[in-house]
Scaffold this motif. Sequence first.
Motif, PDB file in Angstrom:
ATOM      1  N   MET A   1     120.845  51.868  56.214  1.00 18.86           N
ATOM      2  CA  MET A   1     120.737  53.145  55.548  1.00 18.86           C
ATOM      3  C   MET A   1     122.122  53.601  55.088  1.00 18.86           C
ATOM      4  O   MET A   1     123.050  53.586  55.868  1.00 18.86           O
ATOM      5  N   GLU A   2     122.223  53.999  53.836  1.00 18.44           N
ATOM      6  CA  GLU A   2     123.501  54.518  53.338  1.00 18.44           C
ATOM      7  C   GLU A   2     123.800  55.874  53.962  1.00 18.44           C
ATOM      8  O   GLU A   2     122.894  56.648  54.253  1.00 18.44           O
TER       9      GLU A   2
ATOM     10  N   LEU B   1     125.622  58.479  49.301  1.00 18.46           N
ATOM     11  CA  LEU B   1     124.494  58.804  48.428  1.00 18.46           C
ATOM     12  C   LEU B   1     124.861  59.892  47.413  1.00 18.46           C
ATOM     13  O   LEU B   1     124.534  59.779  46.234  1.00 18.46           O
TER      14      LEU B   1
ATOM     15  N   LYS C   1     127.004  58.224  44.879  1.00 15.52           N
ATOM     16  CA  LYS C   1     126.209  57.296  44.067  1.00 15.52           C
ATOM     17  C   LYS C   1     125.523  58.011  42.918  1.00 15.52           C
ATOM     18  O   LYS C   1     125.439  57.482  41.799  1.00 15.52           O
ATOM     19  N   TYR C   2     125.020  59.215  43.171  1.00 15.51           N
ATOM     20  CA  TYR C   2     124.271  59.951  42.156  1.00 15.51           C
ATOM     21  C   TYR C   2     125.109  61.014  41.437  1.00 15.51           C
ATOM     22  O   TYR C   2     124.572  61.818  40.681  1.00 15.51           O
TER      23      TYR C   2
ATOM     24  N   ARG D   1     118.094  63.044  44.243  1.00 13.47           N
ATOM     25  CA  ARG D   1     118.006  61.596  44.450  1.00 13.47           C
ATOM     26  C   ARG D   1     118.662  61.202  45.774  1.00 13.47           C
ATOM     27  O   ARG D   1     118.157  60.343  46.491  1.00 13.47           O
TER      28      ARG D   1
ATOM     29  N   ARG E   1     116.373  62.240  48.586  1.00 15.34           N
ATOM     30  CA  ARG E   1     115.233  61.306  48.625  1.00 15.34           C
ATOM     31  C   ARG E   1     115.585  60.058  49.417  1.00 15.34           C
ATOM     32  O   ARG E   1     114.803  59.582  50.242  1.00 15.34           O
ATOM     33  N   ASP E   2     116.782  59.534  49.180  1.00 12.04           N
ATOM     34  CA  ASP E   2     117.203  58.319  49.878  1.00 12.04           C
ATOM     35  C   ASP E   2     117.590  58.608  51.328  1.00 12.04           C
ATOM     36  O   ASP E   2     117.400  57.766  52.201  1.00 12.04           O
ATOM     37  N   TYR E   3     118.145  59.768  51.594  1.00 11.78           N
ATOM     38  CA  TYR E   3     118.571  60.140  52.948  1.00 11.78           C
ATOM     39  C   TYR E   3     117.379  60.418  53.856  1.00 11.78           C
ATOM     40  O   TYR E   3     117.409  60.096  55.037  1.00 11.78           O
TER      41      TYR E   3
ATOM     42  N   PRO F   1     113.854  59.245  53.935  1.00 11.22           N
ATOM     43  CA  PRO F   1     112.886  58.322  53.341  1.00 11.22           C
ATOM     44  C   PRO F   1     111.423  58.712  53.534  1.00 11.22           C
ATOM     45  O   PRO F   1     110.569  58.249  52.775  1.00 11.22           O
TER      46      PRO F   1
END
Length: 89
Positions: free
Chosen positions: A1-2, A7, A10-11, A69, A72-74, A76
């Motif tokens: 997991m990042e 994150l 990244k975005y 975004r 969303r990734d953090y 899941p």
Amino acid sequence: MEDLGALFRKYGSDKDVNGYTPLYHSLFKHLRDKPLEILEIGIGTLIPGAPSSMVGYAQPGYKPGGSLRAWRDYFPNAQILGCDVQPDT
């Protein structure tokens, strides 16, 4: 997991470079795998002069909703929602 800072970067969100990441992580790390519903109010626009404009603050690669975004990734297993008054969001 990042990690959360990666994150945000990244975005293109400004949240990491402005120092919010450590606080967010300390508040939310124990909730990462929970089934949540999260609402972020104020997504960030690229309309110059608009309230909450990210012009001059956004990092490379930013598009409105960058932090959505990242969330969303953090988180899941969460449903991530966002709202803003600006039309480009």
